[in-house]
Design a protein around this motif. Structure first.
Motif, PDB file in Angstrom:
ATOM      1  N   VAL A  73       0.830  -1.204   0.000  1.00  0.00           N
ATOM      2  CA  VAL A  73       0.000   0.000   0.000  1.00  0.00           C
ATOM      3  C   VAL A  73       0.867   1.258   0.000  1.00  0.00           C
ATOM      4  N   ARG A  74       1.486   1.561   1.122  1.00  0.00           N
ATOM      5  CA  ARG A  74       2.172   2.842   1.286  1.00  0.00           C
ATOM      6  C   ARG A  74       3.359   3.021   0.357  1.00  0.00           C
ATOM      7  N   SER A  75       4.306   2.095   0.372  1.00  0.00           N
ATOM      8  CA  SER A  75       5.505   2.289  -0.447  1.00  0.00           C
ATOM      9  C   SER A  75       5.236   2.219  -1.951  1.00  0.00           C
ATOM     10  N   PRO A  76       4.360   1.319  -2.459  1.00  0.00           N
ATOM     11  CA  PRO A  76       4.093   1.379  -3.899  1.00  0.00           C
ATOM     12  C   PRO A  76       3.350   2.646  -4.306  1.00  0.00           C
ATOM     13  N   MET A  77       2.460   3.136  -3.431  1.00  0.00           N
ATOM     14  CA  MET A  77       1.788   4.411  -3.715  1.00  0.00           C
ATOM     15  C   MET A  77       2.817   5.523  -3.822  1.00  0.00           C
ATOM     16  N   ALA A  78       3.694   5.608  -2.827  1.00  0.00           N
ATOM     17  CA  ALA A  78       4.692   6.680  -2.799  1.00  0.00           C
ATOM     18  C   ALA A  78       5.615   6.612  -4.013  1.00  0.00           C
ATOM     19  N   ALA A  79       6.076   5.424  -4.346  1.00  0.00           N
ATOM     20  CA  ALA A  79       6.975   5.279  -5.499  1.00  0.00           C
ATOM     21  C   ALA A  79       6.275   5.687  -6.789  1.00  0.00           C
ATOM     22  N   ALA A  80       5.033   5.281  -6.955  1.00  0.00           N
ATOM     23  CA  ALA A  80       4.287   5.621  -8.171  1.00  0.00           C
ATOM     24  C   ALA A  80       4.032   7.123  -8.260  1.00  0.00           C
ATOM     25  N   ILE A  81       3.755   7.752  -7.131  1.00  0.00           N
ATOM     26  CA  ILE A  81       3.526   9.202  -7.119  1.00  0.00           C
ATOM     27  C   ILE A  81       4.804   9.938  -7.511  1.00  0.00           C
ATOM     28  N   TRP A 119       8.996   8.970   7.489  1.00  0.00           N
ATOM     29  CA  TRP A 119       7.717   9.640   7.282  1.00  0.00           C
ATOM     30  C   TRP A 119       6.626   8.749   7.862  1.00  0.00           C
ATOM     31  N   PRO A 120       6.316   8.880   9.142  1.00  0.00           N
ATOM     32  CA  PRO A 120       5.275   8.023   9.731  1.00  0.00           C
ATOM     33  C   PRO A 120       3.975   8.164   8.923  1.00  0.00           C
ATOM     34  N   THR A 121       3.479   7.042   8.434  1.00  0.00           N
ATOM     35  CA  THR A 121       2.301   7.046   7.570  1.00  0.00           C
ATOM     36  C   THR A 121       1.331   5.994   8.076  1.00  0.00           C
ATOM     37  N   ARG A 144      -7.543   6.814   0.618  1.00  0.00           N
ATOM     38  CA  ARG A 144      -7.377   8.127  -0.025  1.00  0.00           C
ATOM     39  C   ARG A 144      -6.584   9.066   0.868  1.00  0.00           C
ATOM     40  N   ASP A 145      -6.828   9.008   2.171  1.00  0.00           N
ATOM     41  CA  ASP A 145      -6.064   9.846   3.102  1.00  0.00           C
ATOM     42  C   ASP A 145      -4.577   9.520   3.039  1.00  0.00           C
ATOM     43  N   VAL A 146      -4.240   8.233   2.988  1.00  0.00           N
ATOM     44  CA  VAL A 146      -2.840   7.823   2.868  1.00  0.00           C
ATOM     45  C   VAL A 146      -2.275   8.354   1.559  1.00  0.00           C
ATOM     46  N   ARG A 147      -2.990   8.131   0.465  1.00  0.00           N
ATOM     47  CA  ARG A 147      -2.540   8.594  -0.857  1.00  0.00           C
ATOM     48  C   ARG A 147      -2.316  10.097  -0.865  1.00  0.00           C
ATOM     49  N   ASP A 148      -3.288  10.841  -0.379  1.00  0.00           N
ATOM     50  CA  ASP A 148      -3.200  12.305  -0.420  1.00  0.00           C
ATOM     51  C   ASP A 148      -2.101  12.844   0.477  1.00  0.00           C
ATOM     52  N   THR A 149      -1.923  12.224   1.635  1.00  0.00           N
ATOM     53  CA  THR A 149      -0.845  12.627   2.540  1.00  0.00           C
ATOM     54  C   THR A 149       0.511  12.388   1.883  1.00  0.00           C
ATOM     55  N   LEU A 150       0.676  11.217   1.268  1.00  0.00           N
ATOM     56  CA  LEU A 150       1.930  10.919   0.579  1.00  0.00           C
ATOM     57  C   LEU A 150       2.153  11.876  -0.587  1.00  0.00           C
ATOM     58  N   PHE A 151       1.119  12.156  -1.359  1.00  0.00           N
ATOM     59  CA  PHE A 151       1.246  13.048  -2.514  1.00  0.00           C
ATOM     60  C   PHE A 151       1.740  14.424  -2.070  1.00  0.00           C
ATOM     61  N   GLN A 152       1.131  14.963  -1.029  1.00  0.00           N
ATOM     62  CA  GLN A 152       1.530  16.286  -0.533  1.00  0.00           C
ATOM     63  C   GLN A 152       2.958  16.272  -0.009  1.00  0.00           C
ATOM     64  N   ARG A 153       3.304  15.249   0.743  1.00  0.00           N
ATOM     65  CA  ARG A 153       4.644  15.164   1.326  1.00  0.00           C
ATOM     66  C   ARG A 153       5.703  15.031   0.229  1.00  0.00           C
ATOM     67  N   ILE A 154       5.398  14.232  -0.784  1.00  0.00           N
ATOM     68  CA  ILE A 154       6.338  14.038  -1.898  1.00  0.00           C
ATOM     69  C   ILE A 154       6.499  15.332  -2.682  1.00  0.00           C
ATOM     70  N   LYS A 155       5.409  16.025  -2.945  1.00  0.00           N
ATOM     71  CA  LYS A 155       5.509  17.314  -3.642  1.00  0.00           C
ATOM     72  C   LYS A 155       6.361  18.292  -2.849  1.00  0.00           C
ATOM     73  N   GLN A 156       6.143  18.360  -1.544  1.00  0.00           N
ATOM     74  CA  GLN A 156       6.921  19.279  -0.709  1.00  0.00           C
ATOM     75  C   GLN A 156       8.399  18.906  -0.703  1.00  0.00           C
ATOM     76  N   ARG A 157       8.690  17.618  -0.661  1.00  0.00           N
ATOM     77  CA  ARG A 157      10.077  17.153  -0.552  1.00  0.00           C
ATOM     78  C   ARG A 157      10.836  17.251  -1.875  1.00  0.00           C
ATOM     79  N   PHE A 158      10.164  16.928  -2.976  1.00  0.00           N
ATOM     80  CA  PHE A 158      10.872  16.805  -4.239  1.00  0.00           C
ATOM     81  C   PHE A 158      10.574  17.916  -5.243  1.00  0.00           C
TER      82      PHE A 158
END
Length: 153
Positions: free
Chosen positions: A20-28, A108-110, A130-144
């Motif tokens: 769930v979390r890591s494949p979502m983050a990698a894909a984003i 990044w505690p998720t 969706r909350d996990v996805r959206d949190t990761l999306f925002q964090r990734i945008k901020q970081r990268f």
């Protein structure tokens, strides 16, 4: 180890099961930066493809249906500049990896949406994913993709 602008050239997202979390983050991250950064994901243990993760990523136009969960031990090329851990267990293993790799580790505690699988309705599960996805999306945008200077690649 870093690309232009000081950003990482290779990133590993790690969580407990790589379902769930890591494949979502990698894909984003791949969606946002294309092939400018090598992006992988892995878990401490291999899980199974999660249909809720696939569904909520599909809602934003990112297909992870072909993702096959894998473990940290199965990584072909473990040379990463940055390891981002998304669960306590993965963080422990990410820090251990730095004994042999010159990588930075960020925790990044998720939340783990799968804890609701046995007790929540389908709609409540989708909201949690969706909350996990959206949190990761925002964090990734901020970081990268910091707003001031464009992408760090």
């Amino acid at each position: 180890m870093s690309g232009e602008g000081g950003g990482p050239r290779s990133v590993l997202f790690a969580c407990a099961l790589n379902a769930v979390r890591s494949p979502m983050a990698a894909a984003i991250l791949r969606h946002l930066v294309g092939d400018r950064i090598r992006v992988e994901s892995a878990g401490v243990r291999a899980g199974i493809t999660d249909p809720y993760a696939v569904a909520v990523m599909d809602e934003i136009g990112i297909d992870i249906s072909e993702h096959e969960p894998s473990t940290l031990k199965e990584i072909d090329d473990p040379d990463f500049d940055l390891i981002i851990t998304l669960s306590p267990e993965a963080h422990h293993h990410g820090v251990e990896m730095t004994r042999i790799l010159p990588a930075n580790v960020e925790y990044w505690p998720t939340p783990d949406a799968t804890v609701l699988l046995d007790s929540a309705s389908r709609e409540d599960l989708l909201v949690a994913y969706r909350d996990v996805r959206d949190t990761l999306f925002q964090r990734i945008k901020q970081r990268f993709l910091p707003s001031a200077g464009g992408p760090i690649v």
